[in-house]
Design a protein around this motif. Structure first.
Motif: not given
Length: 50
Positions: A1-14, A19-24
């Protein structure tokens, strides 16, 4: 789950919700919350079986 959030953050950071940005940014917090839920639900199950 954490890896998924980190991957998503790289592509859709803005475009991610705040709340999802803080968790990632804190994968250990997400991991610890998940483990805590597993332990807590297991304990609850054990107590209800007695």
């Amino acid at each position: 789950m954490a890896q998924l959030l980190l991957t998503v953050q790289e592509h859709w950071d803005d475009r991610m919700p705040r709340w999802l940005q803080r968790l990632s940014q804190r994968p250990s917090l997400l991991w610890n919350t998940g483990i805590g839920l597993i332990i807590g639900l297991s304990l609850l199950r054990w107590l209800l079986k007695r």
